[in-house]
Design an enzyme around this catalytic site. Structure first.
Site, PDB file in Angstrom:
ATOM      1  N   GLU A  17     108.866  14.157  69.673  1.00  0.00           N
ATOM      2  CA  GLU A  17     108.298  12.823  69.431  1.00  0.00           C
ATOM      3  C   GLU A  17     107.818  12.659  67.986  1.00  0.00           C
ATOM      4  O   GLU A  17     107.991  11.604  67.375  1.00  0.00           O
ATOM      5  CB  GLU A  17     107.105  12.603  70.386  1.00  0.00           C
ATOM      6  N   VAL A  55     110.117  11.365  64.777  1.00  0.00           N
ATOM      7  CA  VAL A  55     110.522   9.977  64.511  1.00  0.00           C
ATOM      8  C   VAL A  55     109.290   9.086  64.450  1.00  0.00           C
ATOM      9  O   VAL A  55     108.582   8.919  65.445  1.00  0.00           O
ATOM     10  CB  VAL A  55     111.488   9.452  65.600  1.00  0.00           C
ATOM     11  N   ILE A 101     103.874   7.075  66.220  1.00  0.00           N
ATOM     12  CA  ILE A 101     104.374   6.019  67.118  1.00  0.00           C
ATOM     13  C   ILE A 101     105.203   6.678  68.230  1.00  0.00           C
ATOM     14  O   ILE A 101     106.190   7.339  67.939  1.00  0.00           O
ATOM     15  CB  ILE A 101     105.259   5.003  66.358  1.00  0.00           C
ATOM     16  N   GLU A 149     106.250  12.923  47.389  1.00  0.00           N
ATOM     17  CA  GLU A 149     106.361  14.324  46.952  1.00  0.00           C
ATOM     18  C   GLU A 149     106.662  14.370  45.455  1.00  0.00           C
ATOM     19  O   GLU A 149     107.122  13.395  44.870  1.00  0.00           O
ATOM     20  CB  GLU A 149     107.549  14.982  47.682  1.00  0.00           C
ATOM     21  N   LYS A 173     115.650  10.283  60.824  1.00  0.00           N
ATOM     22  CA  LYS A 173     114.923   9.674  61.947  1.00  0.00           C
ATOM     23  C   LYS A 173     115.805   8.681  62.690  1.00  0.00           C
ATOM     24  O   LYS A 173     115.788   8.615  63.926  1.00  0.00           O
ATOM     25  CB  LYS A 173     113.661   8.979  61.431  1.00  0.00           C
TER      26      LYS A 173
END
Ligand SMILES: NC(=O)c1ccc[n+]([C@@H]2O[C@H](COP(=O)([O-])OP(=O)(O)OC[C@H]3O[C@@H](n4cnc5c(N)ncnc54)[C@H](OP(=O)(O)O)[C@@H]3O)[C@@H](O)[C@H]2O)c1
Length: 430
Positions: A131, A134, A138, A192, A207
């Site tokens: 979970e 992605v 959420i 980054e 994703k």
């Protein structure tokens, strides 16, 4: 009380440390919701001496996460190392081979190897859940696999990268240009030092490949994702988008077309009236369109220690309860293997910005190039007058096939009066 669920965490960085904190801080609630204690049994990272602001003294320490994946006192391995190869991949493969459940936040690994790993998990009758991979906090995968499982999904799309959304939002709010805002995002820790994975759309593509597989019960097809990042989005385009009633967002969109599974990540102009246009800053959002439910919108934090830990531990609770779904909605052997719908077959509307010499006849030449490729123009804006000098001209088109649009742009770009390569942004009327 049932036996505790014995957890090993590989990787104690941002997400790993957040997961340890959640397991400790909410231990009572987790035991209640899971029906048994969630026990941190073992941990692994590279540097045992590193200060992490967490207490892991009660857990066995492993320098080697692959060895940890063979620990007989572990039921589930949580992989929070990252990267599609190396230690992350070896740890997940070893855990599954040893018959241990796996929870991972690693979108890169799963986008490349998700189908094969889910097959391995099924063979060993263990869970492979991700979970957190992605849209961070959420819970979209659970929503797709369970709450919306009765629907034929027409389309799923979303803002899947907080770094890009922060940059585009700040550009819009301040009028500043991309490079300047990227530098600020890096100072703030939202980007980054090497930002390419985020700003070139690769992270969102990982994703989207997972999201599309879960939504359409299709084998993961990362190589089928069309990817375009946000480097070329300029302050000028953002201002024109506002004037036309749109916002520019980096979207990942997946749907089934007559040619197969369309998966695309690129900057999109979305109407300002849609919910997703108002998802700003580092927030993510995912929209699912189901044939019976209609539109469902989920918005929340797509990254960060706490939101990501929330998703990791929700997967652990499913395992504690002994109730989990197939990784990609259906067993690996039943996944469809639809062909990738080519981007050249994509049908949509387009925004185009040109820098042209302000001279009579230029617009007629542009219009002729569009006509010759059967691209129908919706509107055109020309701002300011500077005879003989460069001025921006913006146009939008009616729905057309991408191949025709690209041919028209090649013709337009070759005109002597067009001074820079045309800028094109797709318009998604969501
Ligand atoms: N950060 C987020 O907000 C976020 C959100 C969603 C998903 N994710 C995903 O979550 C995963 C972890 O991300 P992160 O941001 O937490 O990364 P991170 O802060 O860089 O942490 C990585 C951790 O892995 C450890 N590690 C590296 N090589 C290892 C090895 N060979 N064996 C054992 N441990 C090793 C590191 O150890 P040392 O600490 O000793 O160096 C570090 O603790 C990635 O897949 C990422 O894509 C992150």
């Amino acid at each position: 009380m049932n036996q505790p669920l014995k957890i090993a965490i590989a990787g104690l960085g941002t997400v790993g440390a957040g997961t340890v904190r959640l397991l400790q801080q909410n231990a009572d609630l987790l035991a209640r919701h899971g029906g048994r204690e969630l026990l941190l049994a073992a941990v692994s990272a590279r540097d045992k001496g590193r200060a992490r602001g967490i207490d892991v003294s009660g857990a066995r320490w492993y320098d080697d996460s692959v060895a940890m994946a063979a620990d007989p006192g572990v039921d589930v391995v949580v992989e929070l190392i990252g990267g599609s190869e190396g230690a992350a991949r070896a740890t997940v493969a070893a855990a599954l081979a040893n018959g241990k459940h796996v929870v991972s936040a690693n979108k890169a690994l799963l986008a490349h190897d998700g189908t094969a790993l889910s097959r391995l998990a099924e063979e060993r009758r263990v869970a492979l859940l991700f979970e957190a991979a992605v849209a961070g906090g959420i819970p979209i995968l659970k929503v797709l696999r369970e709450g919306l499982a009765a629907n034929r999904v027409n389309r799923v799309y979303g803002i899947l990268n907080g770094t890009c959304n922060f940059i585009l939002t700040t550009m819009r709010e301040t009028g500043r240009d991309f490079a300047d805002v990227l530098a600020e995002a890096q100072r703030l820790g939202y980007a980054e030092a090497d930002p390419s994975f985020d700003i070139d759309g690769v992270d969102a593509a990982h994703k989207l490949a997972l999201l599309a597989s879960v939504a359409f019960a299709n084998a993961v097809d990362f190589s089928g994702v069309y990817v375009e990042g946000i480097r070329h989005v300029s302050a000028l385009d953002i201002a024109f988008a506002e004037e036309l009633g749109y916002r520019i967002k980096l979207l990942g969109v997946a749907r089934l077309t007559e040619h197969g599974l369309e998966q695309r990540v690129h900057p999109c102009m979305v109407p300002r009236s849609t919910p997703i246009a108002h998802v700003d800053g580092v927030f993510n959002a995912v929209v699912v369109e189901g044939d019976f439910v209609g539109r469902v919108v989920l918005e929340g934090r797509g990254a960060g220690a706490e939101p990501t830990a929330s998703a990791v531990v929700a997967d652990l609770l499913d395992i504690a309860r002994g109730r989990w779904s197939s990784s990609f909605t259906v067993p690996a052997a039943s996944l469809d293997e639809r062909p990738a719908s080519p981007m050249l077959r994509h049908v949509g509307a387009y925004y185009v910005r040109l820098m042209v010499v302000d001279r009579p006849g230029v617009i007629a030449d542009v219009a002729a190039a569009l006509r010759d490729e059967q691209v129908s123009m919706e509107q055109m804006i020309q701002r300011g007058r500077a005879p003989g000098e460069a001025v921006p001209v913006v146009l939008t088109t009616h729905e057309t096939e991408e191949a025709a649009m690209r041919r028209a742009l090649a013709r337009i770009g070759a005109l002597e009066t067009v001074l820079e390569p045309p800028r094109m942004i797709r318009v998604d009327n969501l």
